[in-house]
Design a protein around this motif. Structure first.
Motif, PDB file in Angstrom:
ATOM      1  N   LEU A  79       0.737  -1.252  -0.168  1.00 53.09           N
ATOM      2  CA  LEU A  79      -0.018   0.089   0.169  1.00 53.09           C
ATOM      3  C   LEU A  79       0.986   1.171  -0.108  1.00 53.09           C
ATOM      4  CD1 LEU A  79      -2.863  -1.154   2.405  1.00 53.09           C
ATOM      5  CD2 LEU A  79      -2.862  -0.986  -0.001  1.00 53.09           C
ATOM      6  N   GLU A  80       0.336   2.326  -0.285  1.00 54.10           N
ATOM      7  CA  GLU A  80       1.086   3.457  -0.724  1.00 54.10           C
ATOM      8  C   GLU A  80       1.840   4.037   0.759  1.00 54.10           C
ATOM      9  OE1 GLU A  80       0.117   7.981  -1.624  1.00 54.10           O
ATOM     10  OE2 GLU A  80      -0.735   6.683  -3.120  1.00 54.10           O
ATOM     11  N   ARG A  81       1.339   3.953   1.856  1.00 53.12           N
ATOM     12  CA  ARG A  81       1.851   4.328   2.998  1.00 53.12           C
ATOM     13  C   ARG A  81       2.831   3.688   3.398  1.00 53.12           C
ATOM     14  NH1 ARG A  81      -2.667   2.874   7.562  1.00 53.12           N
ATOM     15  NH2 ARG A  81      -2.208   0.788   7.206  1.00 53.12           N
ATOM     16  N   ASP A  82       3.096   2.602   3.146  1.00 52.12           N
ATOM     17  CA  ASP A  82       4.152   1.554   3.468  1.00 52.12           C
ATOM     18  C   ASP A  82       5.257   2.046   2.754  1.00 52.12           C
ATOM     19  OD1 ASP A  82       2.625   0.232   5.635  1.00 52.12           O
ATOM     20  OD2 ASP A  82       1.781  -1.014   3.966  1.00 52.12           O
ATOM     21  N   LEU A  83       5.046   2.242   1.478  1.00 48.64           N
ATOM     22  CA  LEU A  83       6.083   2.754   0.415  1.00 48.64           C
ATOM     23  C   LEU A  83       6.669   3.920   0.984  1.00 48.64           C
ATOM     24  CD1 LEU A  83       4.583   1.691  -2.858  1.00 48.64           C
ATOM     25  CD2 LEU A  83       6.285   0.609  -1.756  1.00 48.64           C
ATOM     26  N   ILE A 104      -0.429  -9.948  10.031  1.00 50.13           N
ATOM     27  CA  ILE A 104      -1.055  -8.869  10.484  1.00 50.13           C
ATOM     28  C   ILE A 104      -2.533  -8.344   9.855  1.00 50.13           C
ATOM     29  CG2 ILE A 104      -1.055  -6.219  11.137  1.00 50.13           C
ATOM     30  CD1 ILE A 104       1.960  -6.540  11.174  1.00 50.13           C
ATOM     31  N   SER A 105      -3.491  -8.089  10.781  1.00 47.38           N
ATOM     32  CA  SER A 105      -4.842  -7.650  10.174  1.00 47.38           C
ATOM     33  C   SER A 105      -5.129  -6.254  10.625  1.00 47.38           C
ATOM     34  CB  SER A 105      -5.855  -8.677  10.723  1.00 47.38           C
ATOM     35  OG  SER A 105      -5.814  -9.791  10.150  1.00 47.38           O
ATOM     36  N   GLU A 106      -5.786  -5.510   9.637  1.00 50.30           N
ATOM     37  CA  GLU A 106      -6.002  -4.156   9.814  1.00 50.30           C
ATOM     38  C   GLU A 106      -7.264  -3.761   9.378  1.00 50.30           C
ATOM     39  OE1 GLU A 106      -3.995   0.284   8.887  1.00 50.30           O
ATOM     40  OE2 GLU A 106      -2.676  -1.481   8.590  1.00 50.30           O
ATOM     41  N   ARG A 107      -8.142  -3.168   9.957  1.00 49.23           N
ATOM     42  CA  ARG A 107      -9.531  -2.738   9.811  1.00 49.23           C
ATOM     43  C   ARG A 107      -9.535  -1.514   8.806  1.00 49.23           C
ATOM     44  NH1 ARG A 107     -13.788  -4.023  13.304  1.00 49.23           N
ATOM     45  NH2 ARG A 107     -14.362  -2.034  12.981  1.00 49.23           N
ATOM     46  N   PHE A 108     -10.309  -1.487   7.749  1.00 48.48           N
ATOM     47  CA  PHE A 108     -10.314  -0.477   6.783  1.00 48.48           C
ATOM     48  C   PHE A 108     -11.780  -0.224   6.640  1.00 48.48           C
ATOM     49  CE2 PHE A 108      -6.270  -1.834   5.678  1.00 48.48           C
ATOM     50  CZ  PHE A 108      -5.458  -0.683   5.751  1.00 48.48           C
ATOM     51  N   GLU A 109     -12.007   1.033   6.194  1.00 50.75           N
ATOM     52  CA  GLU A 109     -13.608   1.701   5.820  1.00 50.75           C
ATOM     53  C   GLU A 109     -13.361   1.600   4.354  1.00 50.75           C
ATOM     54  OE1 GLU A 109     -16.672   4.724   6.206  1.00 50.75           O
ATOM     55  OE2 GLU A 109     -15.065   5.069   7.455  1.00 50.75           O
ATOM     56  N   ILE A 147      -9.949   3.274   0.470  1.00 43.53           N
ATOM     57  CA  ILE A 147     -10.150   2.797   1.605  1.00 43.53           C
ATOM     58  C   ILE A 147      -9.391   3.894   2.759  1.00 43.53           C
ATOM     59  CG2 ILE A 147     -10.031   0.333   0.805  1.00 43.53           C
ATOM     60  CD1 ILE A 147      -7.090   0.268   1.474  1.00 43.53           C
ATOM     61  N   ARG A 148     -10.173   3.882   3.988  1.00 47.50           N
ATOM     62  CA  ARG A 148      -9.617   4.564   4.983  1.00 47.50           C
ATOM     63  C   ARG A 148      -9.204   3.669   6.201  1.00 47.50           C
ATOM     64  NH1 ARG A 148     -13.356   8.149   6.384  1.00 47.50           N
ATOM     65  NH2 ARG A 148     -13.889   7.110   8.314  1.00 47.50           N
ATOM     66  N   SER A 149      -7.860   3.611   6.564  1.00 44.95           N
ATOM     67  CA  SER A 149      -7.802   2.896   7.788  1.00 44.95           C
ATOM     68  C   SER A 149      -8.470   3.283   9.013  1.00 44.95           C
ATOM     69  CB  SER A 149      -6.189   2.837   8.013  1.00 44.95           C
ATOM     70  OG  SER A 149      -5.705   2.378   9.274  1.00 44.95           O
ATOM     71  N   LEU A 150      -8.853   2.488   9.878  1.00 41.40           N
ATOM     72  CA  LEU A 150      -9.509   2.921  11.097  1.00 41.40           C
ATOM     73  C   LEU A 150      -8.388   3.242  12.249  1.00 41.40           C
ATOM     74  CD1 LEU A 150     -12.636   0.612  10.917  1.00 41.40           C
ATOM     75  CD2 LEU A 150     -12.399   2.738  10.256  1.00 41.40           C
ATOM     76  N   GLU A 151      -7.475   2.732  12.023  1.00 42.15           N
ATOM     77  CA  GLU A 151      -6.457   2.814  12.943  1.00 42.15           C
ATOM     78  C   GLU A 151      -5.260   4.427  13.036  1.00 42.15           C
ATOM     79  OE1 GLU A 151      -3.419  -0.287  12.862  1.00 42.15           O
ATOM     80  OE2 GLU A 151      -4.938  -1.759  12.976  1.00 42.15           O
ATOM     81  N   ASP A 152      -5.346   4.710  11.879  1.00 40.10           N
ATOM     82  CA  ASP A 152      -4.762   6.022  11.837  1.00 40.10           C
ATOM     83  C   ASP A 152      -5.248   7.030  10.597  1.00 40.10           C
ATOM     84  OD1 ASP A 152      -3.972   4.889   9.291  1.00 40.10           O
ATOM     85  OD2 ASP A 152      -1.795   4.857   9.884  1.00 40.10           O
ATOM     86  N   GLN A 153      -6.361   6.450  10.229  1.00 36.43           N
ATOM     87  CA  GLN A 153      -7.368   7.517   9.395  1.00 36.43           C
ATOM     88  C   GLN A 153      -6.442   7.686   7.892  1.00 36.43           C
ATOM     89  OE1 GLN A 153     -10.430   8.146  10.082  1.00 36.43           O
ATOM     90  NE2 GLN A 153     -10.288   7.016  11.871  1.00 36.43           N
TER      91      GLN A 153
END
Length: 181
Positions: free
Chosen positions: A33-37, A112-117, A129-135
């Motif tokens: 995903l872009e934020r990891d890059l 690892i599992s992460e929740r997204f909206e 998609i928007r991460s529910l952890e860090d928006q």
């Protein structure tokens, strides 16, 4: 023709460089995903630039410079190292990053599992998609399989499974987003 015979190694090297540049780099970005890059590029690139600069200083000063005048030798060494740093930033940085991303995927350390909206779904395969952890909001293109794309709609909350690699960076195991149940 004589010049071509003398410089064939440079041409082969340039061809290999272009082949790697056009195949390895785009292929690696499919798994992340872009934020990891962005995180990978900012932190690790500065360290690699420093290493390239120091190695080029040592190599040029020790092996390539034939000047006897020490001041001239130091100036040429510094100029060569700055040139290598610029070459790194412009061309080689993306190859180094793609190689690092490839090496990251060689070892799976944990899941690892992460929740997204889901913010929007388009017919061309683009999903917001928007991460529910860090928006953090991200626009994904062709990351969902066709069956997964048919299951989701705007406003859904999904859980995505990632693998953590050798460098601790999260990546998609198959290059596609699989929705965890």
């Amino acid at each position: 023709m004589e010049r071509l015979k003398r410089n064939w190694k440079w041409l082969v090297g340039l061809g290999i460089f272009l082949l790697i540049y056009k195949t390895l780099i785009p292929y690696q970005y499919n798994y992340y995903l872009e934020r990891d890059l962005i995180d990978f590029e900012l932190t690790d690139t500065l360290i690699i630039i420093g290493i390239v600069f120091l190695i080029s200083l040592f190599v040029f000063y020790r092996f390539l410079s034939i000047e006897n005048d020490i001041a001239l030798r130091i100036m040429k060494t510094f100029a060569f190292s700055v040139f290598m740093g610029i070459v790194y930033v412009i061309w080689i940085q993306s190859i180094i990053i793609a190689s690092g991303l490839f090496l990251n995927r060689m070892t799976n350390t944990e899941k690892i599992s992460e929740r997204f909206e889901i913010t929007y779904v388009m017919k061309n395969g683009e999903v917001g998609i928007r991460s529910l952890e860090d928006q953090y909001f991200e626009r994904t293109e062709n990351k969902f399989t066709e069956s997964e794309l048919n299951k989701i709609k705007e406003g859904d909350t999904i859980k995505i499974d990632f693998q953590t690699g050798f460098f601790g960076k999260k990546y998609l195991n198959s290059g596609k987003i699989n929705i965890a149940e």
